[in-house]
Scaffold this active site. Sequence first.
Site, PDB file in Angstrom:
ATOM      1  N   HIS A 265       0.774  -1.300  -0.069  1.00 51.63           N
ATOM      2  CA  HIS A 265       0.043   0.057   0.038  1.00 51.63           C
ATOM      3  C   HIS A 265       0.896   0.969  -0.040  1.00 51.63           C
ATOM      4  O   HIS A 265       0.578   2.122  -0.716  1.00 51.63           O
ATOM      5  CB  HIS A 265      -0.866   0.013   1.069  1.00 51.63           C
ATOM      6  CG  HIS A 265      -1.894   1.237   1.536  1.00 51.63           C
ATOM      7  ND1 HIS A 265      -3.083   1.291   1.083  1.00 51.63           N
ATOM      8  CD2 HIS A 265      -1.709   2.471   1.900  1.00 51.63           C
ATOM      9  CE1 HIS A 265      -3.522   2.354   1.192  1.00 51.63           C
ATOM     10  NE2 HIS A 265      -2.597   3.255   1.836  1.00 51.63           N
ATOM     11  N   GLU A 266       1.767   1.379   0.986  1.00 54.23           N
ATOM     12  CA  GLU A 266       2.697   2.570   1.044  1.00 54.23           C
ATOM     13  C   GLU A 266       3.703   2.694  -0.083  1.00 54.23           C
ATOM     14  O   GLU A 266       3.916   3.738  -0.761  1.00 54.23           O
ATOM     15  CB  GLU A 266       3.529   2.495   2.384  1.00 54.23           C
ATOM     16  CG  GLU A 266       2.427   2.431   3.593  1.00 54.23           C
ATOM     17  CD  GLU A 266       1.525   3.545   3.539  1.00 54.23           C
ATOM     18  OE1 GLU A 266       1.631   4.596   3.223  1.00 54.23           O
ATOM     19  OE2 GLU A 266       0.413   3.359   4.322  1.00 54.23           O
ATOM     20  N   HIS A 269       1.766   4.600  -2.811  1.00 52.78           N
ATOM     21  CA  HIS A 269       1.970   5.811  -2.679  1.00 52.78           C
ATOM     22  C   HIS A 269       3.298   6.357  -3.031  1.00 52.78           C
ATOM     23  O   HIS A 269       3.545   7.068  -3.532  1.00 52.78           O
ATOM     24  CB  HIS A 269       1.610   6.312  -1.217  1.00 52.78           C
ATOM     25  CG  HIS A 269       0.404   6.227  -0.530  1.00 52.78           C
ATOM     26  ND1 HIS A 269      -0.625   6.894  -1.252  1.00 52.78           N
ATOM     27  CD2 HIS A 269      -0.339   5.745   0.414  1.00 52.78           C
ATOM     28  CE1 HIS A 269      -1.652   6.846  -0.471  1.00 52.78           C
ATOM     29  NE2 HIS A 269      -1.451   5.993   0.609  1.00 52.78           N
TER      30      HIS A 269
HETATM   31 ZN    ZN Z   1      -3.010   5.187   1.723  1.00 54.96          ZN
END
Ligand code: ZN
Length: 501
Positions: A265-266, A269
């Site tokens: 997830h990170e 980003h």
């Molecule tokens: Zn997030």
Amino acid sequence: MSSQQSAYELLIERWGEAMTLASANAALAWDQETYMPAKAAEARAEQTSLLAKLVHERRTDPEITQLLDSCDPSEESEEAATVREIRRDHEQASRVPASLVSELARAGSHAQEAWKKARAENNFSAFVPHLERVFELTRQKAECMRTEAHREVYDALLDEYEPGATAAQIEAVFNPLREKLSAIVARAKGASRRPDSSVLDEPVGSDVQHAFGLHVLGACGFDLEAGRLDVTTHPFCEGLAAGDTRLTTRYHDDRWSDALYGTMHEMGHGLYEQGLPKSTKWGSPLAEAVSLGIHESQSRLWENLVGRSEAFWVWALPELSSRYGGRVSEATVESMTRAVNTCEPSLIRVEADEGTYNLHVMIRFELERAMIRKDLSVADLPGAWNERYRELLGVEVPDDARGCLQDVHWSFGLVGYFPTYTLGNLYACQMWEAMSRDLSPAELVAKGDFAPLLSWLRERVHVHGRRYGAAELCERATGEALSAEPLLRHLDRIVRESYSA
Ligand code: ZN
């Protein structure tokens, strides 16, 4: 200043100084979450408060107004987009007094320390005065930022994170979505066959998990010479500057999948941050992310659409089973895919599956909006929280640590932020469908060939920064306006394949 410099060049230089100061403050925030000793809290609050004040002074400097007025970019040019976005930020910041900005930064820094303690000790009442203060200051800030475009105070907050979005629009998307999601959750609940996720409980040491996380980051194209992966209580990504993107994650020895998906997830980003043109366009908002909803679409795409796909496990399972051993080495691609695609109501948002995640978000949107409107007091938050979890997810919240104390956001004054998570899920599914028309992502992922996926995102999303608004960027990237249908099709397929329902 050289006399040859144009107003535009000077504007970029001045605005770039504010960005550099803000990035220094972000580095301190990263440090506070990772390595800072507890006794530094008092000094750190002063540092971040002063830096926030300096950033604010630069952004609201009357010289910026003059430079903006002196710029005369040709229509539809990059310069025009830069001037438009700087003007937006400058005017938004100018509506908030510097004293309030630094007061909010200081209160947020203290409240964050109080939140850590309250959460660890499951003591909401110790956190109440801090949260009341932060909400009071945030409400004041929203009142200052509010314009005719904002129908309610909350809209001014939302506008900071998802420019142009309003609470009424969010509600119009959330209300029908809530019903359809509840129906999908109910279908999973009534299914005869359920996925067996016990393989995810195989104990794996955090160093082994960390090494596998780095392996995935490298394979997917995250540049580890321009970034790091560290450990924190609440995972996040901070894109500090060109060549410096910080990812954080957390490890549970008894649930390795939380860290794997938290890291992916990170990473999503981080890939967006690394794809923004920071080295060539620093000082222009075109080097910045367009909105948090689009930011979240990048994290969700890698975490869920890539990371939970069968193709991902074709690629990842041999390596994972040799490293993790135990029950993991007995798993098949099919059993692993089903294990990570569940739809089960739970307590913790960041660990919720895709089917139920947006319901967690909807609860926060409703409660924070009510607190900003003063329809709900901070002291009454735990009761309201627990009641909504019972109604919407059918779970009993056993304590506040696993209830209203679980998220860091409100302690910082990040109000109006939560809805962008669901927008991100919607954008991610729509981008994935569009990408699937151009590429064959499953074939590529199964071979570990992630580069074409990243290039697709770089070209259509990352390089543009804030050149287009989020809604327009979505239309340009996918050919359609944002719709909830791709997300619903995706969740419907998960429940059908994992649950035979
Ligand atoms: Zn997030």
